[in-house]
Design a protein around this motif. Structure first.
Motif, PDB file in Angstrom:
ATOM      1  N   LEU A  45       0.836  -1.293   0.001  1.00 35.84           N
ATOM      2  CA  LEU A  45       0.207   0.042   0.017  1.00 35.84           C
ATOM      3  C   LEU A  45       0.956   1.187   0.046  1.00 35.84           C
ATOM      4  O   LEU A  45       0.635   2.200  -0.668  1.00 35.84           O
ATOM      5  N   GLY A  46       1.799   1.275   0.778  1.00 35.14           N
ATOM      6  CA  GLY A  46       2.946   2.273   0.861  1.00 35.14           C
ATOM      7  C   GLY A  46       3.482   2.732  -0.607  1.00 35.14           C
ATOM      8  O   GLY A  46       3.520   3.754  -0.931  1.00 35.14           O
ATOM      9  N   THR A  47       4.039   1.757  -1.167  1.00 36.91           N
ATOM     10  CA  THR A  47       4.682   1.685  -2.596  1.00 36.91           C
ATOM     11  C   THR A  47       3.620   2.357  -3.448  1.00 36.91           C
ATOM     12  O   THR A  47       4.000   3.115  -4.256  1.00 36.91           O
ATOM     13  N   ALA A  48       2.230   1.796  -3.472  1.00 36.55           N
ATOM     14  CA  ALA A  48       1.328   2.259  -4.494  1.00 36.55           C
ATOM     15  C   ALA A  48       0.818   3.511  -4.163  1.00 36.55           C
ATOM     16  O   ALA A  48       0.699   4.280  -5.209  1.00 36.55           O
ATOM     17  N   THR A  49       0.749   3.884  -3.109  1.00 35.08           N
ATOM     18  CA  THR A  49       0.364   5.373  -2.741  1.00 35.08           C
ATOM     19  C   THR A  49       1.529   6.057  -3.342  1.00 35.08           C
ATOM     20  O   THR A  49       1.240   7.091  -3.917  1.00 35.08           O
ATOM     21  N   GLY A  50       2.811   5.718  -3.164  1.00 33.27           N
ATOM     22  CA  GLY A  50       4.015   6.613  -3.844  1.00 33.27           C
ATOM     23  C   GLY A  50       3.783   6.657  -5.207  1.00 33.27           C
ATOM     24  O   GLY A  50       4.229   7.850  -5.723  1.00 33.27           O
ATOM     25  N   LEU A  51       3.404   5.866  -5.856  1.00 33.60           N
ATOM     26  CA  LEU A  51       3.445   5.748  -7.384  1.00 33.60           C
ATOM     27  C   LEU A  51       2.351   6.763  -7.671  1.00 33.60           C
ATOM     28  O   LEU A  51       2.489   7.543  -8.784  1.00 33.60           O
ATOM     29  N   TYR A  52       1.244   6.714  -7.060  1.00 35.24           N
ATOM     30  CA  TYR A  52       0.073   7.604  -7.297  1.00 35.24           C
ATOM     31  C   TYR A  52       0.715   9.185  -7.087  1.00 35.24           C
ATOM     32  O   TYR A  52       0.001  10.162  -7.621  1.00 35.24           O
ATOM     33  N   ILE A  53       1.334   9.297  -6.159  1.00 38.60           N
ATOM     34  CA  ILE A  53       1.896  10.744  -5.689  1.00 38.60           C
ATOM     35  C   ILE A  53       2.708  11.095  -6.798  1.00 38.60           C
ATOM     36  O   ILE A  53       2.510  12.242  -7.249  1.00 38.60           O
ATOM     37  N   HIS A  54       3.683  10.178  -7.246  1.00 36.67           N
ATOM     38  CA  HIS A  54       4.306  10.671  -8.457  1.00 36.67           C
ATOM     39  C   HIS A  54       3.447  10.887  -9.475  1.00 36.67           C
ATOM     40  O   HIS A  54       3.854  11.955 -10.569  1.00 36.67           O
ATOM     41  N   LEU A 120       7.649   6.546   2.083  1.00 37.97           N
ATOM     42  CA  LEU A 120       8.897   7.658   1.721  1.00 37.97           C
ATOM     43  C   LEU A 120       9.819   6.951   0.857  1.00 37.97           C
ATOM     44  O   LEU A 120      10.394   7.607   0.246  1.00 37.97           O
ATOM     45  N   ALA A 121      10.171   5.541   1.024  1.00 40.66           N
ATOM     46  CA  ALA A 121      11.032   5.168   0.273  1.00 40.66           C
ATOM     47  C   ALA A 121      10.738   5.308  -1.240  1.00 40.66           C
ATOM     48  O   ALA A 121      11.701   5.557  -1.990  1.00 40.66           O
ATOM     49  N   ASN A 122       9.532   5.267  -1.668  1.00 40.19           N
ATOM     50  CA  ASN A 122       9.199   5.414  -2.958  1.00 40.19           C
ATOM     51  C   ASN A 122       9.127   6.842  -3.438  1.00 40.19           C
ATOM     52  O   ASN A 122       9.544   7.307  -4.407  1.00 40.19           O
ATOM     53  N   VAL A 123       8.479   7.720  -2.664  1.00 36.79           N
ATOM     54  CA  VAL A 123       8.228   9.177  -2.817  1.00 36.79           C
ATOM     55  C   VAL A 123       9.662  10.113  -2.861  1.00 36.79           C
ATOM     56  O   VAL A 123       9.739  10.828  -3.647  1.00 36.79           O
ATOM     57  N   LEU A 124      10.593   9.486  -2.097  1.00 44.02           N
ATOM     58  CA  LEU A 124      12.079  10.258  -2.236  1.00 44.02           C
ATOM     59  C   LEU A 124      12.887   9.796  -3.179  1.00 44.02           C
ATOM     60  O   LEU A 124      14.052   9.910  -3.051  1.00 44.02           O
ATOM     61  N   ASN A 125      12.440   8.587  -3.978  1.00 41.72           N
ATOM     62  CA  ASN A 125      13.269   8.006  -5.227  1.00 41.72           C
ATOM     63  C   ASN A 125      12.950   9.047  -6.455  1.00 41.72           C
ATOM     64  O   ASN A 125      11.844   8.842  -7.129  1.00 41.72           O
ATOM     65  N   PRO A 126      13.906   9.907  -6.760  1.00 39.83           N
ATOM     66  CA  PRO A 126      13.483  10.748  -7.981  1.00 39.83           C
ATOM     67  C   PRO A 126      13.593   9.761  -9.256  1.00 39.83           C
ATOM     68  O   PRO A 126      13.030  10.248 -10.343  1.00 39.83           O
ATOM     69  N   LYS A 127      14.136   8.492  -9.132  1.00 40.97           N
ATOM     70  CA  LYS A 127      14.194   7.882 -10.447  1.00 40.97           C
ATOM     71  C   LYS A 127      12.833   7.135 -10.642  1.00 40.97           C
ATOM     72  O   LYS A 127      12.106   7.052 -11.535  1.00 40.97           O
ATOM     73  N   ALA A 128      11.949   7.246  -9.582  1.00 41.18           N
ATOM     74  CA  ALA A 128      10.462   6.684  -9.573  1.00 41.18           C
ATOM     75  C   ALA A 128       9.616   7.668 -10.258  1.00 41.18           C
ATOM     76  O   ALA A 128       8.873   7.620 -11.267  1.00 41.18           O
ATOM     77  N   ALA A 129       9.968   9.033  -9.953  1.00 46.01           N
ATOM     78  CA  ALA A 129       9.485  10.255 -10.594  1.00 46.01           C
ATOM     79  C   ALA A 129       9.899  10.212 -12.020  1.00 46.01           C
ATOM     80  O   ALA A 129       8.897  10.740 -12.938  1.00 46.01           O
ATOM     81  N   SER A 130      11.085   9.879 -12.393  1.00 46.99           N
ATOM     82  CA  SER A 130      11.343   9.987 -13.619  1.00 46.99           C
ATOM     83  C   SER A 130      10.584   9.079 -14.626  1.00 46.99           C
ATOM     84  O   SER A 130      10.478   9.303 -16.181  1.00 46.99           O
TER      85      SER A 130
END
Length: 206
Positions: A45-54, A120-130
Motif C-alpha cells: 500500500l505504501g509503494t502504491a501510494t507513492g506511485l500515485y503521488i508521483h 517515503l522510500a518510494n516518494v523520495l526516489n527521484p528515479k520513480a518520478a522520472s
C-alpha cells in the motif's frame, strides 16, 4: 482513455524496473521475515501510494520542475539517499541489539510505521518520478485528457508492483522455517541494512 496496447507496452517497458531489487522489495523481505506475511500489505500500500503521488506530481507539473531544476533534483535525491542510509543504519543497529539479547521478544512493528517507510522510500526516489516524466509520455495521446491517461498508467504500474511483491511474499513464506531462526533473522537484517545503505549511496551518486 489509454489504448489497451499502450498499457501493455507501458507494462513491458516498466517491468525491468519493477523487477530490479530496490527499497520496496528490501522492506518487504525485512518485515515479512520478522513479522509474517501480513506485513506485506502495508509495504504494498505504501509503494502504491507513492506511485500515485508521483503520477499526481507529473499531472501538476511538479515533477517536471524537479527534473529540470538541478538544485531541486539534487535536493530530492540527497533527501532520499539520506533516508535510505538512515534506515539501513537503524536496521543494522536493531539486528545488533537482537544478537546481544536473543531471548528477548520484540513487539511487532506497527503496520502504519511499515506503510510510512514504504511510502517515503518510494516518494523520495527521484528515479520513480522520472518514470512519469520520461516513460509515461511515450504511451499517452495528446488529444485526450492527460489526467485520466496518467492515472490509468499509474494504476497499471501499481497493480504490476502489487503482483510482484505478492509473488515475493509467497516465496518468502514458503521458506518460513529457515526464516524464523534467530540467526537467519539477524543475518537477513544485516544484509537488508547493507542493501539500504548501498541504495542510498547509489541514489546520491547518480
Amino acid at each position: 482513455m489509454v489504448h489497451p496496447y499502450a498499457i501493455l507496452g507501458f507494462l513491458a517497458a516498466v517491468l525491468p524496473l519493477v523487477a530490479t531489487p530496490g527499497a520496496s522489495l528490501t522492506l518487504l523481505v525485512q518485515h515479512v521475515t520478522d513479522n509474517g506475511r501480513r506485513q506485506a500489505l502495508p509495504v504494498i500500500l505504501g509503494t502504491a501510494t507513492g506511485l500515485y503521488i508521483h503520477a499526481t506530481f507529473a499531472i501538476a507539473g511538479l515533477s517536471a520542475l524537479v527534473m529540470h531544476s538541478s538544485q531541486a533534483f539534487t535536493a530530492v535525491k540527497l533527501i532520499g539517499a539520506a533516508y535510505l542510509v538512515g534506515l539501513g543504519i537503524w536496521t543494522w543497529r536493531s539486528a545488533t541489539a537482537s544478537a546481544r539479547a536473543p531471548a528477548r521478544r520484540h513487539p511487532p512493528v506497527r503496520s502504519d510505521s511499515v506503510y510510512t517507510q514504504a511510502l517515503l522510500a518510494n516518494v523520495l526516489n527521484p528515479k520513480a518520478a522520472s518514470i512519469y516524466l520520461t516513460l509515461v509520455p511515450q504511451f499517452i495521446e495528446a488529444d485526450h485528457s492527460f489526467d485520466g491517461q496518467i492515472l490509468t498508467l499509474a494504476t497499471a504500474h501499481a497493480l504490476l508492483m502489487t503482483f510482484w511483491l505478492l509473488a515475493w511474499t509467497v516465496i518468502i513464506r514458503r521458506a518460513s522455517r529457515s526464516l524464523q531462526k534467530p540467526r537467519f533473522k539477524r543475518t537477513a537484517a544485516r544484509i537488508t541494512a547493507v542493501v539500504f545503505v548501498a541504495l542510498g549511496i547509489r541514489t546520491a551518486a547518480t
